[in-house]
Design a protein around this motif. Sequence first.
Motif, PDB file in Angstrom:
ATOM      1  N   PRO A   1     -12.377  -1.501   0.397  1.00 20.98           N
ATOM      2  CA  PRO A   1     -12.339  -2.834  -0.628  1.00 20.98           C
ATOM      3  C   PRO A   1     -12.041  -3.401  -1.307  1.00 20.98           C
ATOM      4  O   PRO A   1     -11.292  -4.727  -1.414  1.00 20.98           O
ATOM      5  CB  PRO A   1     -13.706  -3.361   0.177  1.00 20.98           C
ATOM      6  N   ASN A   2     -12.592  -2.564  -2.062  1.00 20.01           N
ATOM      7  CA  ASN A   2     -12.196  -2.444  -3.803  1.00 20.01           C
ATOM      8  C   ASN A   2     -10.702  -2.359  -3.767  1.00 20.01           C
ATOM      9  O   ASN A   2      -9.950  -2.180  -4.981  1.00 20.01           O
ATOM     10  CB  ASN A   2     -12.366  -1.517  -4.521  1.00 20.01           C
ATOM     11  N   GLY A   3      -9.614  -2.052  -3.196  1.00 22.60           N
ATOM     12  CA  GLY A   3      -8.332  -1.656  -3.085  1.00 22.60           C
ATOM     13  C   GLY A   3      -7.549  -0.461  -3.893  1.00 22.60           C
ATOM     14  O   GLY A   3      -8.519   0.340  -4.542  1.00 22.60           O
ATOM     15  N   LYS A   4      -6.446  -0.330  -4.638  1.00 20.71           N
ATOM     16  CA  LYS A   4      -6.121   0.466  -5.654  1.00 20.71           C
ATOM     17  C   LYS A   4      -5.369  -0.101  -6.833  1.00 20.71           C
ATOM     18  O   LYS A   4      -4.472  -0.998  -6.971  1.00 20.71           O
ATOM     19  CB  LYS A   4      -5.208   1.013  -4.940  1.00 20.71           C
ATOM     20  N   LEU A   5      -5.672   0.939  -8.046  1.00 19.71           N
ATOM     21  CA  LEU A   5      -4.977   0.231  -9.086  1.00 19.71           C
ATOM     22  C   LEU A   5      -4.089   1.214  -8.992  1.00 19.71           C
ATOM     23  O   LEU A   5      -3.928   2.279  -9.214  1.00 19.71           O
ATOM     24  CB  LEU A   5      -5.875   0.478 -10.289  1.00 19.71           C
ATOM     25  N   LEU A   6      -2.523   0.605 -10.306  1.00 23.55           N
ATOM     26  CA  LEU A   6      -1.760   0.851 -10.415  1.00 23.55           C
ATOM     27  C   LEU A   6      -1.692   1.380 -11.863  1.00 23.55           C
ATOM     28  O   LEU A   6      -2.083   1.276 -12.402  1.00 23.55           O
ATOM     29  CB  LEU A   6      -0.291   0.449 -10.134  1.00 23.55           C
TER      30      LEU A   6
ATOM     31  N   GLY B   1       3.085  10.740  -7.371  1.00 20.92           N
ATOM     32  CA  GLY B   1       3.811  10.422  -8.492  1.00 20.92           C
ATOM     33  C   GLY B   1       4.983  10.151  -8.508  1.00 20.92           C
ATOM     34  O   GLY B   1       5.285  10.243  -9.457  1.00 20.92           O
ATOM     35  N   MET B   2       5.364   9.259  -7.547  1.00 20.98           N
ATOM     36  CA  MET B   2       6.725   8.713  -7.339  1.00 20.98           C
ATOM     37  C   MET B   2       6.721   7.616  -8.168  1.00 20.98           C
ATOM     38  O   MET B   2       5.907   6.928  -8.689  1.00 20.98           O
ATOM     39  CB  MET B   2       6.852   7.876  -5.959  1.00 20.98           C
ATOM     40  N   PRO B   3       8.074   6.888  -8.774  1.00 24.34           N
ATOM     41  CA  PRO B   3       8.798   6.381 -10.098  1.00 24.34           C
ATOM     42  C   PRO B   3       8.483   5.748  -8.915  1.00 24.34           C
ATOM     43  O   PRO B   3       9.458   5.165  -8.118  1.00 24.34           O
ATOM     44  CB  PRO B   3      10.596   7.088 -10.076  1.00 24.34           C
ATOM     45  N   PRO B   4       8.241   3.821  -9.628  1.00 24.00           N
ATOM     46  CA  PRO B   4       8.078   2.892  -8.786  1.00 24.00           C
ATOM     47  C   PRO B   4       9.169   2.681  -8.333  1.00 24.00           C
ATOM     48  O   PRO B   4       9.016   2.056  -6.543  1.00 24.00           O
ATOM     49  CB  PRO B   4       8.067   1.620 -10.655  1.00 24.00           C
ATOM     50  N   ILE B   5      10.529   2.733  -9.119  1.00 24.05           N
ATOM     51  CA  ILE B   5      11.791   2.325  -7.930  1.00 24.05           C
ATOM     52  C   ILE B   5      11.843   2.674  -6.946  1.00 24.05           C
ATOM     53  O   ILE B   5      11.707   2.459  -5.526  1.00 24.05           O
ATOM     54  CB  ILE B   5      12.963   2.622  -8.610  1.00 24.05           C
TER      55      ILE B   5
ATOM     56  N   TYR C   1       0.894  -1.452   0.034  1.00 25.31           N
ATOM     57  CA  TYR C   1       0.385   0.037   0.058  1.00 25.31           C
ATOM     58  C   TYR C   1       1.075   1.513   0.049  1.00 25.31           C
ATOM     59  O   TYR C   1       0.101   2.273  -0.637  1.00 25.31           O
ATOM     60  CB  TYR C   1      -1.425   0.350   1.487  1.00 25.31           C
ATOM     61  N   ALA C   2       2.056   1.392   0.946  1.00 23.95           N
ATOM     62  CA  ALA C   2       2.727   2.479   0.731  1.00 23.95           C
ATOM     63  C   ALA C   2       3.092   2.801  -0.823  1.00 23.95           C
ATOM     64  O   ALA C   2       3.209   3.738  -0.561  1.00 23.95           O
ATOM     65  CB  ALA C   2       3.601   1.877   1.970  1.00 23.95           C
ATOM     66  N   SER C   3       3.913   1.566  -0.970  1.00 27.65           N
ATOM     67  CA  SER C   3       4.465   1.868  -2.485  1.00 27.65           C
ATOM     68  C   SER C   3       3.064   2.135  -3.837  1.00 27.65           C
ATOM     69  O   SER C   3       3.585   3.431  -4.540  1.00 27.65           O
ATOM     70  CB  SER C   3       4.910   0.896  -2.888  1.00 27.65           C
ATOM     71  N   THR C   4       1.888   1.885  -3.474  1.00 22.05           N
ATOM     72  CA  THR C   4       1.105   1.642  -4.445  1.00 22.05           C
ATOM     73  C   THR C   4       0.424   3.508  -4.134  1.00 22.05           C
ATOM     74  O   THR C   4       0.456   4.210  -4.976  1.00 22.05           O
ATOM     75  CB  THR C   4      -0.180   0.926  -4.206  1.00 22.05           C
ATOM     76  N   LEU C   5      -0.146   3.678  -2.937  1.00 18.19           N
ATOM     77  CA  LEU C   5      -0.511   5.038  -2.191  1.00 18.19           C
ATOM     78  C   LEU C   5       0.492   5.745  -2.824  1.00 18.19           C
ATOM     79  O   LEU C   5       0.459   7.716  -3.242  1.00 18.19           O
ATOM     80  CB  LEU C   5      -0.946   4.827  -0.862  1.00 18.19           C
TER      81      LEU C   5
ATOM     82  N   GLY D   1       6.445  -6.614   0.073  1.00 13.56           N
ATOM     83  CA  GLY D   1       5.087  -5.819  -0.899  1.00 13.56           C
ATOM     84  C   GLY D   1       5.159  -5.488  -1.163  1.00 13.56           C
ATOM     85  O   GLY D   1       4.359  -5.722  -2.715  1.00 13.56           O
ATOM     86  N   ALA D   2       5.266  -4.166  -1.084  1.00  8.39           N
ATOM     87  CA  ALA D   2       5.916  -2.879  -2.476  1.00  8.39           C
ATOM     88  C   ALA D   2       6.284  -3.747  -3.955  1.00  8.39           C
ATOM     89  O   ALA D   2       5.649  -3.573  -5.003  1.00  8.39           O
ATOM     90  CB  ALA D   2       6.790  -2.042  -2.337  1.00  8.39           C
ATOM     91  N   SER D   3       7.310  -4.574  -4.076  1.00 12.92           N
ATOM     92  CA  SER D   3       7.109  -5.162  -5.073  1.00 12.92           C
ATOM     93  C   SER D   3       6.069  -5.987  -6.060  1.00 12.92           C
ATOM     94  O   SER D   3       6.210  -5.863  -6.597  1.00 12.92           O
ATOM     95  CB  SER D   3       9.217  -5.974  -5.188  1.00 12.92           C
ATOM     96  N   PHE D   4       6.172  -7.046  -5.260  1.00 13.68           N
ATOM     97  CA  PHE D   4       5.139  -7.015  -5.198  1.00 13.68           C
ATOM     98  C   PHE D   4       3.492  -6.791  -6.001  1.00 13.68           C
ATOM     99  O   PHE D   4       3.458  -6.816  -7.292  1.00 13.68           O
ATOM    100  CB  PHE D   4       4.234  -7.891  -4.062  1.00 13.68           C
ATOM    101  N   ALA D   5       3.366  -5.878  -4.852  1.00 12.19           N
ATOM    102  CA  ALA D   5       2.362  -4.854  -6.239  1.00 12.19           C
ATOM    103  C   ALA D   5       2.744  -3.930  -7.773  1.00 12.19           C
ATOM    104  O   ALA D   5       1.530  -3.976  -8.448  1.00 12.19           O
ATOM    105  CB  ALA D   5       1.982  -3.751  -4.176  1.00 12.19           C
ATOM    106  N   ASN D   6       3.616  -3.817  -7.122  1.00 13.09           N
ATOM    107  CA  ASN D   6       4.312  -3.332  -8.683  1.00 13.09           C
ATOM    108  C   ASN D   6       4.430  -4.044  -9.670  1.00 13.09           C
ATOM    109  O   ASN D   6       4.426  -4.016 -10.357  1.00 13.09           O
ATOM    110  CB  ASN D   6       5.375  -2.900  -8.699  1.00 13.09           C
ATOM    111  N   MET D   7       4.755  -5.771  -9.449  1.00 11.83           N
ATOM    112  CA  MET D   7       4.387  -6.749 -10.155  1.00 11.83           C
ATOM    113  C   MET D   7       2.882  -7.347 -10.851  1.00 11.83           C
ATOM    114  O   MET D   7       2.989  -7.278 -12.341  1.00 11.83           O
ATOM    115  CB  MET D   7       5.218  -7.760  -9.870  1.00 11.83           C
ATOM    116  N   TYR D   8       2.449  -6.902 -10.176  1.00  5.85           N
ATOM    117  CA  TYR D   8       0.548  -6.999 -10.448  1.00  5.85           C
ATOM    118  C   TYR D   8       0.030  -5.849 -10.545  1.00  5.85           C
ATOM    119  O   TYR D   8      -1.115  -6.635 -10.954  1.00  5.85           O
ATOM    120  CB  TYR D   8       0.156  -8.030  -9.271  1.00  5.85           C
ATOM    121  N   GLY D   9       0.050  -4.367 -10.283  1.00  5.64           N
ATOM    122  CA  GLY D   9      -0.454  -3.821 -10.458  1.00  5.64           C
ATOM    123  C   GLY D   9      -1.886  -2.634  -9.512  1.00  5.64           C
ATOM    124  O   GLY D   9      -2.135  -2.448 -10.248  1.00  5.64           O
TER     125      GLY D   9
END
Lengths: 315, 234
Positions: free
Chosen positions: A134-139, A76-80, A66-70, A214-222
């Motif tokens: 509950p819907n979460g967030k999309l990258l 607008g932070m770059p993924p890395i 969530y930290a990374s996605t939000l 967790g952050a890399s997981f979110a970034n891999m699956y979006g």
Amino acid sequence: MKKTLNRTFLIIGVLLLAAPLFMGPYAQSVARSVLMYLMLAISWNMLVSSGQLSFGIAGFFGLGGYASTLAIVYLGMPPILSLVFAFILVGAAAWLLGLVALRLRGMYFAISTLALAEIFRVIIHNWHGFTGGPNGKLLPKLIFDGASVPTYLLMAVLAAGTIAFSMWFRRSKFHFAVTSIRDNEIAAMSTGINIYKTLLMVFAVTSAVQGLVGASFANMYGFVTPESSFNMNYTLLPLAMTLLGGLYTTWGPVLGAVLLGIVGEYLKLYIPYGHLIVYGIIIVLVILFMPNGIVGLSGKLLNGFEARKKGEVQL
Amino acid sequence: MKLELRNISCGYGKLTVLNGVSLTVDEGSVGLFGPNGAGKTTLIHAVLGMVPLQNGEIYFDGERIDTKKTHTIVRQGISVVPQERELFPAMTVLENLQVGAENIDRARAAMADTLELVYSYFPILKERQGQYAGTMSGGQQRMLAVGRALMAKPKLLILDEPSLGLQPSIVHELFDILNIMKKEISIFLTEQNLRESLRTVGKGYILENGHIVLEGDADGLANNPQVTRAYLGL
């Protein structure tokens, strides 16, 4: 003996790490999830070396996602950069929570970490405006635009870094400190070890690693959702992998993650969710018949072999 | 080196174990004697900050230590050989000794020299350095515990009933070594075995029911009829 064992595992590890690069996207995606679990298992194993059992892996994993996605969605932070951000944020959160939770020991600490993970999930589930509820967030897009090879390489680098960190940890003065805390806290105190500070540092760093995964997981699956990002599997599987491979070692969790990760992938195809039953059976068998895991067992065999070579009797 | 307990009281919950105890350890060696339950171990735990004081103060080298944490007190130069479960059984003998020095800066710097010194006191530890501590005999474990405490390069070595559970010949051997050690560092020990410890200590206190009932030099205690009757069985 130990050196031979370490070197053998190092060579096998490098080969295994490079292999998926030549095996196409499917193998790479399986390997990525193996590496993910591997990092969770190593970090959990580092904390457990101090005798403190954490059931909060899924909590820090989800928090990192969530930290990374939000950060990407709102800032607008770059993924890395968002991965680094998640690492630091989760580390800081674990530090603060550890200030309180680490006054507890054993079962009480374990249960409070479980509760923490659940609290994270409930807060995120209910904070509709910020987290998407509950819907979460999309990258907006996947890391490296979803390209398989660079994503795999990123995970390989992170995993290698985690392994190197764990190897350093086992040679540093932290190793003695955590082992003595696990063995006997009173005696540890009497040798001048600051138990609270040592545990706090190990808890913060290992949780930060879990946040990073967790952050890399979110970034891999979006995407992130409360149900998937805080899934209990992220707590239970690393635990099973570490037990199978061998507690208190670097290579135990590595071996366990590779074996169970690959086996689990195949089982998933034939019996959906059946892999969880197999994991359960494996835990029971390992605890009953080889409490030191595969690494412990092979170390013992290797010891016997070298002793025979030297003509010594092994009892 | 001077350890000073000024009128301390402490206990567990509502139970008061030590009641207004004052005691001084200067250079040389001092013993604290008394029956089971007198409060000897509690007194050591109080010095190490493991039991909070209800009253009184503790000073070490002129600095107040009773408000400090255990690890800080140890780093200031007080090492302890606890009464039981004193080792890390899953570590080797050498690792146990290393842990003793690892967390204290001046001790870590001098680790190699101190290790030689400890091995000169207890040659058996050198022979067994690769063995797991949990696999050694009771006497060897006690020696290892003393060795580990020395690794911290303390100014004051505290031993909590070093003779407990050991056969008489080993006890004798241990006190012989303490007699050599006391030329280098100060020793404060609790004991029930007065016969052996009066060879070692210069001064002694007798603790009963949380009170100091008697104090004096070793000869004085050895010749005190109260002491000889109660502790030496004469």
